[in-house]
Design a protein around this motif. Structure first.
Motif, PDB file in Angstrom:
ATOM      1  N   ASN A 271      -1.427   3.101  10.367  1.00  0.00           N
ATOM      2  CA  ASN A 271      -1.286   1.852   9.378  1.00  0.00           C
ATOM      3  C   ASN A 271      -2.351   1.749   8.322  1.00  0.00           C
ATOM      4  O   ASN A 271      -3.011   0.661   7.946  1.00  0.00           O
ATOM      5  CB  ASN A 271      -1.557   0.624  10.464  1.00  0.00           C
ATOM      6  CG  ASN A 271      -1.117  -0.600   9.633  1.00  0.00           C
ATOM      7  OD1 ASN A 271      -0.464  -1.052   8.574  1.00  0.00           O
ATOM      8  ND2 ASN A 271      -1.689  -1.963   9.927  1.00  0.00           N
ATOM      9  N   ARG A 272      -2.575   2.961   7.476  1.00  0.00           N
ATOM     10  CA  ARG A 272      -3.265   2.943   6.502  1.00  0.00           C
ATOM     11  C   ARG A 272      -2.554   2.950   5.194  1.00  0.00           C
ATOM     12  O   ARG A 272      -3.005   2.557   3.993  1.00  0.00           O
ATOM     13  CB  ARG A 272      -3.953   4.374   6.564  1.00  0.00           C
ATOM     14  CG  ARG A 272      -5.110   4.405   7.368  1.00  0.00           C
ATOM     15  CD  ARG A 272      -6.103   5.862   7.270  1.00  0.00           C
ATOM     16  NE  ARG A 272      -5.305   6.799   7.913  1.00  0.00           N
ATOM     17  CZ  ARG A 272      -4.870   7.884   7.262  1.00  0.00           C
ATOM     18  NH1 ARG A 272      -5.318   8.206   6.079  1.00  0.00           N
ATOM     19  NH2 ARG A 272      -4.330   8.971   7.947  1.00  0.00           N
ATOM     20  N   ILE A 273      -1.135   3.066   5.227  1.00  0.00           N
ATOM     21  CA  ILE A 273      -0.267   2.708   4.011  1.00  0.00           C
ATOM     22  C   ILE A 273       0.993   2.205   4.651  1.00  0.00           C
ATOM     23  O   ILE A 273       1.099   2.256   5.839  1.00  0.00           O
ATOM     24  CB  ILE A 273       0.119   4.092   3.444  1.00  0.00           C
ATOM     25  CG1 ILE A 273       0.513   4.889   4.251  1.00  0.00           C
ATOM     26  CG2 ILE A 273      -1.121   4.690   2.662  1.00  0.00           C
ATOM     27  CD1 ILE A 273       1.255   6.369   3.613  1.00  0.00           C
ATOM     28  N   ASP A 274       1.641   1.396   3.750  1.00  0.00           N
ATOM     29  CA  ASP A 274       3.018   0.972   4.227  1.00  0.00           C
ATOM     30  C   ASP A 274       4.098   1.621   3.829  1.00  0.00           C
ATOM     31  O   ASP A 274       5.068   1.712   4.568  1.00  0.00           O
ATOM     32  CB  ASP A 274       2.931  -0.599   3.327  1.00  0.00           C
ATOM     33  CG  ASP A 274       2.042  -1.412   3.665  1.00  0.00           C
ATOM     34  OD1 ASP A 274       1.674  -1.922   4.921  1.00  0.00           O
ATOM     35  OD2 ASP A 274       1.444  -2.018   2.520  1.00  0.00           O
TER      36      ASP A 274
ATOM     37  N   ARG B 257       0.826  -1.203   0.101  1.00  0.00           N
ATOM     38  CA  ARG B 257      -0.003  -0.159   0.003  1.00  0.00           C
ATOM     39  C   ARG B 257       1.032   1.176  -0.005  1.00  0.00           C
ATOM     40  O   ARG B 257       1.660   1.548   1.050  1.00  0.00           O
ATOM     41  CB  ARG B 257      -0.890   0.052   1.228  1.00  0.00           C
ATOM     42  CG  ARG B 257      -1.841  -1.163   1.340  1.00  0.00           C
ATOM     43  CD  ARG B 257      -2.400  -1.173   2.453  1.00  0.00           C
ATOM     44  NE  ARG B 257      -1.485  -1.308   3.768  1.00  0.00           N
ATOM     45  CZ  ARG B 257      -1.531  -1.039   5.219  1.00  0.00           C
ATOM     46  NH1 ARG B 257      -2.956  -0.826   5.729  1.00  0.00           N
ATOM     47  NH2 ARG B 257      -0.753  -1.116   6.030  1.00  0.00           N
ATOM     48  N   VAL B 258       0.960   1.984  -1.211  1.00  0.00           N
ATOM     49  CA  VAL B 258       1.826   3.240  -1.322  1.00  0.00           C
ATOM     50  C   VAL B 258       1.289   4.266  -1.578  1.00  0.00           C
ATOM     51  O   VAL B 258       0.400   4.624  -2.390  1.00  0.00           O
ATOM     52  CB  VAL B 258       2.976   2.545  -2.379  1.00  0.00           C
ATOM     53  CG1 VAL B 258       3.961   3.746  -2.784  1.00  0.00           C
ATOM     54  CG2 VAL B 258       3.559   1.272  -2.118  1.00  0.00           C
ATOM     55  N   ASN B 259       1.578   5.395  -0.954  1.00  0.00           N
ATOM     56  CA  ASN B 259       1.324   6.654  -1.378  1.00  0.00           C
ATOM     57  C   ASN B 259       2.453   7.511  -2.155  1.00  0.00           C
ATOM     58  O   ASN B 259       3.507   7.400  -1.956  1.00  0.00           O
ATOM     59  CB  ASN B 259       1.152   7.594   0.026  1.00  0.00           C
ATOM     60  CG  ASN B 259       0.859   8.972  -0.425  1.00  0.00           C
ATOM     61  OD1 ASN B 259      -0.284   9.221  -1.093  1.00  0.00           O
ATOM     62  ND2 ASN B 259       1.645   9.911   0.026  1.00  0.00           N
ATOM     63  N   ILE B 260       1.883   7.678  -3.547  1.00  0.00           N
ATOM     64  CA  ILE B 260       2.827   8.185  -4.461  1.00  0.00           C
ATOM     65  C   ILE B 260       2.816   9.670  -4.421  1.00  0.00           C
ATOM     66  O   ILE B 260       3.150  10.144  -5.383  1.00  0.00           O
ATOM     67  CB  ILE B 260       2.484   7.374  -5.954  1.00  0.00           C
ATOM     68  CG1 ILE B 260       1.010   7.902  -6.198  1.00  0.00           C
ATOM     69  CG2 ILE B 260       2.710   6.170  -5.765  1.00  0.00           C
ATOM     70  CD1 ILE B 260       0.791   7.256  -7.846  1.00  0.00           C
ATOM     71  N   GLY B 261       2.029  10.368  -3.782  1.00  0.00           N
ATOM     72  CA  GLY B 261       2.137  11.906  -3.564  1.00  0.00           C
ATOM     73  C   GLY B 261       0.723  12.380  -4.384  1.00  0.00           C
ATOM     74  O   GLY B 261       0.091  11.932  -5.276  1.00  0.00           O
ATOM     75  N   ASN B 262       0.664  13.755  -3.908  1.00  0.00           N
ATOM     76  CA  ASN B 262      -0.577  14.631  -4.605  1.00  0.00           C
ATOM     77  C   ASN B 262      -0.273  14.699  -5.927  1.00  0.00           C
ATOM     78  O   ASN B 262       0.929  15.044  -6.210  1.00  0.00           O
ATOM     79  CB  ASN B 262      -0.677  15.761  -3.724  1.00  0.00           C
ATOM     80  CG  ASN B 262      -1.627  16.839  -4.174  1.00  0.00           C
ATOM     81  OD1 ASN B 262      -1.800  17.117  -5.358  1.00  0.00           O
ATOM     82  ND2 ASN B 262      -2.520  17.410  -3.282  1.00  0.00           N
ATOM     83  N   PRO B 263      -1.180  14.591  -6.964  1.00  0.00           N
ATOM     84  CA  PRO B 263      -1.008  14.625  -8.236  1.00  0.00           C
ATOM     85  C   PRO B 263      -0.490  16.242  -8.544  1.00  0.00           C
ATOM     86  O   PRO B 263       0.190  16.325  -9.768  1.00  0.00           O
ATOM     87  CB  PRO B 263      -2.406  14.522  -8.672  1.00  0.00           C
ATOM     88  CG  PRO B 263      -2.988  13.587  -7.809  1.00  0.00           C
ATOM     89  CD  PRO B 263      -2.572  14.104  -6.458  1.00  0.00           C
TER      90      PRO B 263
ATOM     91  N   ASN C 184      -2.308   5.387  -2.928  1.00  0.00           N
ATOM     92  CA  ASN C 184      -2.793   6.729  -2.478  1.00  0.00           C
ATOM     93  C   ASN C 184      -2.372   7.996  -3.125  1.00  0.00           C
ATOM     94  O   ASN C 184      -1.137   7.721  -3.493  1.00  0.00           O
ATOM     95  CB  ASN C 184      -2.618   6.553  -0.832  1.00  0.00           C
ATOM     96  CG  ASN C 184      -3.516   5.813   0.028  1.00  0.00           C
ATOM     97  OD1 ASN C 184      -4.613   5.893   0.325  1.00  0.00           O
ATOM     98  ND2 ASN C 184      -2.993   4.530  -0.145  1.00  0.00           N
ATOM     99  N   THR C 185      -3.038   8.911  -3.062  1.00  0.00           N
ATOM    100  CA  THR C 185      -2.260  10.218  -3.673  1.00  0.00           C
ATOM    101  C   THR C 185      -2.466  11.328  -2.564  1.00  0.00           C
ATOM    102  O   THR C 185      -3.233  12.221  -2.801  1.00  0.00           O
ATOM    103  CB  THR C 185      -3.100  10.664  -4.905  1.00  0.00           C
ATOM    104  OG1 THR C 185      -4.447  10.601  -4.580  1.00  0.00           O
ATOM    105  CG2 THR C 185      -2.951   9.612  -5.929  1.00  0.00           C
TER     106      THR C 185
END
Length: 338
Positions: free
Chosen positions: A199-202, A153-159, A185-186
């Motif tokens: 623990n909503r993202i890894d 589960r990865v946050n790749i940043g705000n678009p 996630n963004t």
């Protein structure tokens, strides 16, 4: 009847003289106080380095605004891409931008700018601190390298942010799509630390100067490790894109991360548009460079700034005439008319 001895005359005479004095004072005040011009700097999320960087510039400008008539204001934004697009549309006067997307905006390249073409009106002001592409992972996530993000589960940043666009480039080089991750996630910068610790993202990616408030929050609140970003994909990225550079996040800045971490990075730049008047940019630059020691003290990421590097490092767009005039006067760059 002698009017000069008349009480009514004396009253009206006093009122007339007082009015003249007030009018003269008002006219004098108007001549001495310049009309106020407001300029707005687009930054990033309030917990990143761009927001205090913009605030540091404005703080020095506003100290003497009664003399030069320029009021500097900071706006929190989605980050680099948003700022560059808003400069083009005229919605911002200045903006902070990563050196890579500064380059793409000038060239009209990448998915963010190829549709609209080169921004021929973009102008450089100066460069700031180095920024590291930073990967933060929960200590219990078994993530130790970039490859380990696969299936997580990865946050790749705000678009609208630079890290989102940079992550897209890394993913393309690795042949990854969004389906490479179990969840995408963004989130913006302000949400990253809580998402990790709840623990909503890894893991999350973040391009930032260090020390960073977001990284400090995450590593203080829960067990988070900073991941090395090295290997063939990074070597390819650096070979193809000269605005990137190898960098290192020092060890000991954050709890649980005592060893230095190798990654790649870029440079934060302050940019504007050709339509912003020359005296405005000249005054802004003068306010910063005439008191560079005070500016360095306003954030730890600025402590090593060198004026000679700030006027040329990672600046793709031509210098704004106001900045160029100041740098030539101070001998920071050769006088192009000399």
């Amino acid at each position: 009847m002698d009017l000069k001895n008349c009480a009514i005359y004396r009253v009206f005479k006093g009122m007339f003289v007082s009015s003249l004095v007030c009018l003269a004072f008002s006219a004098s005040a108007e001549m001495q106080t310049p009309a106020m011009t407001t300029v707005t700097i687009g930054t990033g999320g309030v917990t990143g380095v761009y927001y205090p960087a913009g605030g540091a510039v404005c703080r020095l400008v506003n100290r003497q605004r009664s003399e030069h008539g320029i009021r500097c204001a900071v706006r929190a934004t989605g980050g680099t891409i948003f700022n560059l697009q808003s400069l083009r549309s005229g919605d911002l006067d200045l903006g902070l931008a990563q050196s890579d997307w500064h380059f793409h905006a000038v060239q009209g390249t990448s998915s963010s700018f190829s549709d609209v073409g080169p921004d021929t009106g973009l102008r450089s002001v100066f460069s700031l601190h180095s920024e590291a592409f930073t990967v933060l992972a929960r200590a219990d996530s078994d993530i130790h390298s970039l490859d380990d993000l696969s299936g997580k589960r990865v946050n790749i940043g705000n678009p609208g942010s630079g890290q989102y666009a940079t992550m897209q480039m890394l993913m393309a080089l690795k042949g990854w799509g969004l389906d490479e991750f179990s969840e995408v996630n963004t989130l913006g910068a302000v949400e990253q630390a809580s998402a990790l610790c709840d623990n909503r993202i890894d893991a999350t990616v973040y391009t930032v100067g260090h020390p960073s408030g977001v990284v400090q929050e995450a590593t203080t609140t829960c067990d988070v490790r900073i991941i090395q970003v090295t290997g063939e994909v990074v070597e390819t990225l650096l070979a193809e894109h000269p605005y990137y550079r190898l960098t290192r996040i020092p060890g000991g800045l954050y709890r649980g991360n005592d060893r230095p971490v190798d990654t790649f990075g870029l440079v934060a730049t302050l940019v504007t548009h050709e339509l912003v008047p020359e005296p405005v940019i000249y005054t802004l630059v003068q306010s910063v460079f005439d008191d560079i020691d005070a500016f360095r003290a306003l954030h730890p990421a600025f402590s090593e700034l060198d004026p000679a590097e700030m006027v040329q490092d990672a600046l793709t767009a031509p210098l704004h005439p106001g900045a160029l005039r100041y740098y030539e006067e101070q001998g920071l760059i050769p006088d192009q008319d000399g």
